[in-house]
Design a protein around this motif. Structure first.
Motif, PDB file in Angstrom:
ATOM      1  N   THR A   1      -6.590   1.712  -4.190  1.00  0.00           N
ATOM      2  CA  THR A   1      -7.011   1.141  -2.921  1.00  0.00           C
ATOM      3  C   THR A   1      -7.597   2.230  -2.024  1.00  0.00           C
ATOM      4  O   THR A   1      -7.283   3.420  -2.188  1.00  0.00           O
ATOM      5  N   ASP A   2      -8.429   1.823  -1.074  1.00  0.00           N
ATOM      6  CA  ASP A   2      -8.968   2.779  -0.107  1.00  0.00           C
ATOM      7  C   ASP A   2      -7.970   3.102   1.005  1.00  0.00           C
ATOM      8  O   ASP A   2      -8.276   3.880   1.909  1.00  0.00           O
ATOM      9  N   LYS A   3      -6.769   2.521   0.940  1.00  0.00           N
ATOM     10  CA  LYS A   3      -5.756   2.790   1.962  1.00  0.00           C
ATOM     11  C   LYS A   3      -5.167   4.193   1.849  1.00  0.00           C
ATOM     12  O   LYS A   3      -4.392   4.620   2.703  1.00  0.00           O
TER      13      LYS A   3
ATOM     14  N   PHE B   1       0.815  -1.204   0.000  1.00  0.00           N
ATOM     15  CA  PHE B   1       0.000   0.000   0.000  1.00  0.00           C
ATOM     16  C   PHE B   1       0.857   1.266   0.000  1.00  0.00           C
ATOM     17  O   PHE B   1       0.334   2.366   0.140  1.00  0.00           O
TER      18      PHE B   1
ATOM     19  N   PRO C   1     -12.225   3.746  -5.150  1.00  0.00           N
ATOM     20  CA  PRO C   1     -11.282   2.637  -5.285  1.00  0.00           C
ATOM     21  C   PRO C   1     -11.727   1.653  -6.366  1.00  0.00           C
ATOM     22  O   PRO C   1     -12.916   1.494  -6.636  1.00  0.00           O
TER      23      PRO C   1
ATOM     24  N   GLN D   1       1.294   2.078  -5.217  1.00  0.00           N
ATOM     25  CA  GLN D   1       0.054   2.649  -5.732  1.00  0.00           C
ATOM     26  C   GLN D   1       0.280   3.459  -7.008  1.00  0.00           C
ATOM     27  O   GLN D   1      -0.570   3.483  -7.886  1.00  0.00           O
TER      28      GLN D   1
ATOM     29  N   PRO E   1      -9.970   7.972  -2.730  1.00  0.00           N
ATOM     30  CA  PRO E   1      -8.517   8.060  -2.862  1.00  0.00           C
ATOM     31  C   PRO E   1      -8.055   9.509  -3.048  1.00  0.00           C
ATOM     32  O   PRO E   1      -8.664  10.287  -3.781  1.00  0.00           O
TER      33      PRO E   1
ATOM     34  N   ALA F   1      -4.849  -0.301 -10.073  1.00  0.00           N
ATOM     35  CA  ALA F   1      -5.913  -0.578  -9.112  1.00  0.00           C
ATOM     36  C   ALA F   1      -5.758   0.343  -7.913  1.00  0.00           C
ATOM     37  O   ALA F   1      -4.763   0.279  -7.190  1.00  0.00           O
TER      38      ALA F   1
END
Length: 295
Positions: free
Chosen positions: A27-29, A4, A73, A9, A36, A25
Motif C-alpha cells: 500500500t502507499d500508506k 495499514f 504499490p 503489511q 513504499p 499487496a
C-alpha cells in the motif's frame, strides 16, 4: 489506521504455484516519500524467509538487502531459497519482484538459535537527551516548511527529535549525528508483549536525515534512494519509545555511507545496528561541487 499497520503489511501469503513463493499487496500508506518504505519491503522479504524456514527457535540475526529497482504499490511476489537449514543456524535468500515483474530487491539473511559466547556492548546511548515528552514531534512540522517532502510513513510511526535540527532550521551545521524517539502508531506486539523484531528494519531505514544535519538548511531539493541496507538484530524490547541514533560517516562521488543504532532506553540495551549506502539525486539539476560539506 486499521489494515495499514505493520503486521498487516508484513504478511505475505504462500502461493500454490511454486514452493517458496509468497505474495503481498503493498500500500502507499507506508511511502517514504514516493514509494513504499525500503525498511518495510525488507521486512516483507524477511517474513517470507522466516515462514519458509519455519524454525522459531532460530530468530533473524542479520539481513542485507540490495535495492535493485523501484517497487511501487501493488501486488509483489517474493521467492525464497533456503541455502542451508542447520540445527542452530540457517541461511536464506529472497528475491522480491515488483508489480511489473522486474526484480525489486535481493535479500540474504542469517537465522540462528542462542548459543554460548561472550556478552558485552562497546557503545553507549548519547547522554543528556531530553525526555520524549519534551521533544518536538514530526507531527508539529509546519505545512510550509521549506525542503520538506511529506511521507505517509510518519503517519505509521510517531517520531520526535531528541538531538539535532529540523531540515529547514539548521544554519550552522557542525555534525551529522542525530537522535530520534520512535514509536509505532500501532505497535506490532508479539504474544509475549515484545515488539516484533522485524519492526526494527523499518526504524533502521531512517538514517538519511543525518545528511541534512551535516549540510544544513538552504539546500536545493534532493533525494537519496537506498542502494543497500544491512541490519543486525541484537535483542527484544517491550519499551513504548525506541531511541534511534544515526550519523553519516562519509559522502563523496554522489554516494553517502550511513549508520544507525536502536536503543531500549528503559534497560539501556542495544536492540539493533544498521548500515546503508545511499545515492544522491537532484530532481532540478546536478549540483556536484556546489555544496561541499561545511568546515
Amino acid at each position: 489506521m486499521g489494515g495499514f499497520g505493520f503486521s498487516a503489511q508484513v504478511d505475505p501469503e504462500p502461493c500454490d504455484t511454486r514452493p517458496g513463493r509468497f505474495r503481498v499487496a503493498l500500500t502507499d500508506k507506508w511511502n517514504a516519500p514516493f514509494l513504499p518504505h525500503g525498511g518495510l519491503t525488507t521486512a516483507i522479504a524477511a517474513r517470507a524467509m522466516e515462514r519458509e524456514l519455519a524454525s522459531p527457535e532460530q530468530p533473524l540475526r542479520t539481513i542485507t538487502t540490495t535495492f535493485v529497482s523501484k517497487i511501487p504499490p501493488g501486488e509483489v511476489t517474493v521467492d525464497v531459497t533456503l541455502l542451508r537449514r542447520g540445527r542452530s543456524i540457517s541461511q536464506a535468500t529472497a528475491t522480491m519482484y515488483n508489480p511489473e515483474g522486474a526484480v525489486g530487491l535481493l535479500a540474504s539473511a542469517v537465522f540462528g538459535a542462542p548459543r554460548p559466547g561472550f556478552a558485552f556492548t562497546d557503545t553507549a546511548m548519547p547522554p543528556g537527551l531530553p525526555h520524549v515528552d519534551d521533544c518536538p514531534s514530526f507531527a508539529d512540522t509546519p505545512d510550509d516548511a521549506p525542503g520538506l517532502i511529506p511521507a505517509s510513513l510518519w503517519d505509521r510511526v510517531n517520531a520526535k527529535t531528541a538531538m539535532g535540527h529540523p531540515p529547514w532550521a539548521n544554519p550552522r551545521p557542525t555534525t551529522s549525528e542525530q537522535a530520534y524517539w520512535y514509536r509505532f502508531a500501532e505497535p506490532p506486539l508479539r504474544p509475549g508483549g515484545h515488539l516484533d523484531p522485524l519492526a526494527y528494519l523499518v526504524l533502521c531505514d531512517t538514517m538519511i536525515g543525518s545528511v541534512t544535519e551535516r549540510m544544513g538548511s538552504g539546500l536545493p531539493r534532493w533525494l537519496a534512494p537506498s542502494a543497500d541496507l544491512t541490519v543486525h538484530l541484537l535483542g527484544e524490547t517491550r519499551t513504548e519509545w525506541i531511541l534511534a541514533r544515526n550519523r553519516a560517516k562519509h559522502a563523496g562521488d554522489g554516494y553517502v555511507s550511513l549508520e544507525i543504532e536502536l536503543w531500549d532506553p528503559d534497560r539501556n540495551a542495544l536492540l539493533a545496528t544498521g548500515s546503508q549506502l545511499a545515492l544522491f539525486s537532484f530532481p532540478h539539476g546536478d549540483v556536484q561541487g556546489k555544496y561541499p560539506a561545511p568546515e
